[in-house]
Design a protein around this motif. Structure first.
Motif, short mmCIF file in Angstrom:
data_model
loop_
_atom_site.label_atom_id
_atom_site.label_comp_id
_atom_site.label_asym_id
_atom_site.label_seq_id
_atom_site.Cartn_x
_atom_site.Cartn_y
_atom_site.Cartn_z
N MET B 254 0.83 -1.21 0.00
CA MET B 254 0.00 0.00 0.00
C MET B 254 0.86 1.26 0.00
SD MET B 254 -3.31 0.06 0.12
CE MET B 254 -4.79 0.76 0.81
N PHE B 255 1.98 1.23 0.75
CA PHE B 255 2.77 2.45 0.90
C PHE B 255 3.93 2.56 -0.08
CE2 PHE B 255 0.32 2.51 4.72
CZ PHE B 255 0.08 3.86 4.91
N THR B 256 4.14 1.52 -0.88
CA THR B 256 5.18 1.63 -1.90
C THR B 256 4.61 1.59 -3.31
OG1 THR B 256 5.60 -0.75 -1.88
CG2 THR B 256 7.00 0.62 -0.46
N ASN B 257 3.53 0.82 -3.49
CA ASN B 257 2.98 0.69 -4.83
C ASN B 257 1.51 0.27 -4.77
OD1 ASN B 257 2.91 0.49 -7.64
ND2 ASN B 257 3.48 -1.68 -7.60
#
Lengths: 219, 272
Positions: B254-257
């Motif tokens: 969720m927080f990288t891609n």
């Protein structure tokens, strides 16, 4: 949104600084090869003198990356961009170091009679420079398809290096008086071959930045 | 407005792809209304056992409303109505005749603002045990209070003043006391609605470390506006927008891609 504007400003600034670093690296490589091919020691010394600017630019981008991570806490594509910049910057600095090594070899070779003109070397340098320019374009525009296509060019540099290696080994074996100059030329070929590898690393980081896909070591 | 990418799989499918633990809570096609105003739209997701799931999204997106549907806390608001299913261990908590008091013992809750009772530290933690008649044995009561305080990582700070008023504790200690109060009745699921939003960074860190520790025993759902907090403590993150579940995914993904452009715009601060 305030954070949005500050972050975008920082990211644009980082992108511009990477472009500047890339441009200086390209210039260093081109000038070093010019010094070698044209036997121009002044040009080689210019490359060595300008390397400090590249080192300072690397430090500046390092600080920008750390500041953005600490102060803006980027996520998703912004995070991938900052991480990629932090990894691309030392690669560019290392390419510039290879240009310096080529310049140093050129200074030494220029003090001696030319061994022979090897067309492979400028060809390797032209390929490496074109790859570097295309890789930087792909990186700054986040174009993964372009980055993937640049990677393919490394095979030709590797093949030229292999040919140079065989040729120079044969030459030095048959005539030991050529060993000093032959070894330096071999090192120059190796430097150019390494530049091709580093450009490949930049392209792999571009694919990660654009698609969050790790293609490094995928073979 | 930016539409979600059409090619991405639906949220429930995304979660199924990444969830490896068994689902403790399964929500199916949940709609929720405040009077005639619909607050949640067709929400379906699984909450895995002994993992931390974070709900993120802008104010008014429905994440707190959704959290409160998981132990029917919204029942206390007049004019509310829910359709669909919320299953805990396969049992529909909206089924007629379900014991809501027992449900709220199984699904505990910690609120944004710590709300200790004006009683002693001991009595705060013992409260749920006493009113639910979970023990009448004094020694067992003391043991369970101590265990809850230890589990909430506050025992060492209060063990010498259990008879002192809970209101004399710091904000961070009061919040951990409220967590101890929730844990004392041995819930299976712990709902946390912005549990650290009113705390300083040190107290926040203690709550976050506690959440990571508690997930060994409990299924935890946390609503947070602090995305770094969601990234630090959760295993799975769900993004809500305008009452809809836009994406649920492994937190690192969720927080990288993230799959959805809407999610990416939100977490990168380019929303709106």
């Amino acid at each position: 949104m305030e954070r949005h504007r500050h972050l975008d400003y920082d990211l644009d600034n980082m992108r511009n600084r990477v472009l500047l670093l890339g441009g200086k690296t390209e210039t260093a490589l081109a000038r070093a090869m010019f010094a070698l091919v044209e036997r121009d020691t002044a040009a080689a010394e210019e490359v060595l003198r300008d390397d400090d600017q590249i080192d300072q630019l690397e430090l500046e981008i390092d600080r920008l990356c750390i500041d953005v991570l600490a102060l803006r806490q980027p996520a998703a594509r912004d995070l991938r961009f900052v991480v990629s910049v932090a990894k691309v910057t030392p690669i560019l600095e290392r390419i510039a170091d290879h240009a310096c090594n080529i310049a140093r070899a050129a200074i030494d070779l220029n003090d001696e009679p030319q061994l022979k003109f090897f067309a492979e070397l400028p060809r390797m340098a032209a390929l490496a420079s074109a790859m570097l320019r295309a890789a930087l374009d792909a990186f700054t525009t986040g174009n993964a398809a372009e980055a993937r296509s640049v990677i393919d060019g490394d095979d030709e540099i590797d093949a030229l290096y292999e040919h140079m290696f065989q040729t120079l080994i044969a030459l030095m074996s048959s005539d030991p008086t050529t060993t000093g100059r032959g070894a330096r030329l071999l090192l120059i070929a190796k430097h150019l071959e390494r530049v091709g590898d580093y450009v490949t690393d930049i392209c792999e980081l571009t694919v990660y930045m654009a698609e969050a896909a790790f293609i490094k070591h995928s073979n | 407005m930016i539409a979600p990418r059409a090619a991405a799989p639906p949220p429930e499918q995304q979660q199924q792809q990444q969830a490896t633990a068994q689902a403790k809570v399964s929500v199916r096609e949940l709609n929720f209304f405040y009077g005639t105003a619909q607050a949640l739209f067709n929400i379906s997701l699984d909450i895995s056992e002994r993992l931390v799931m974070a709900f993120i999204g802008p104010s008014g997106c429905g994440k707190s409303t959704f959290l409160r549907t998981l132990n029917r806390m919204n029942d206390t608001i007049p004019g509310t109505r829910a359709t669909g299913e919320v299953l805990i261990d396969g049992e529909d908590i909206y089924a007629p005749g379900l014991n809501v008091v027992n449900l709220r013992r199984r699904v505990g809750m910690v609120f944004q603002k710590s709300n200790p009772f004006p009683k002693s530290i001991f009595d705060n933690v013992a409260y749920g045990l006493r009113i639910n008649r979970l023990t009448t044995n004094k020694t067992e009561l003391q043991d369970r209070v101590r265990q809850a305080l230890e589990d909430a990582a506050i025992w060492s700070e209060v063990k010498d003043r259990l008879k002192a008023s809970a209101l004399g504790l710091s904000g961070g200690q009061q919040q951990r006391l409220c967590i101890a109060r929730a844990l004392a009745v041995r819930p299976e699921v712990l709902l946390m609605d912005e549990p650290a939003s009113a705390l300083d960074p040190i107290a926040t860190q203690k709550i976050e470390e506690l959440i990571v520790e508690l997930k060994k025993q409990y299924t935890i759902v946390i609503v947070t506006h602090n995305m770094q907090q969601a990234a630090r403590v959760s295993d799975v993150t769900a993004f809500f927008w305008l009452g809809k579940l836009i994406e649920v995914n492994a937190t690192e993904k969720m927080f990288t891609n993230p799959n959805e452009k809407l999610t990416e715009d939100y977490i990168t601060g380019r929303f709106g």
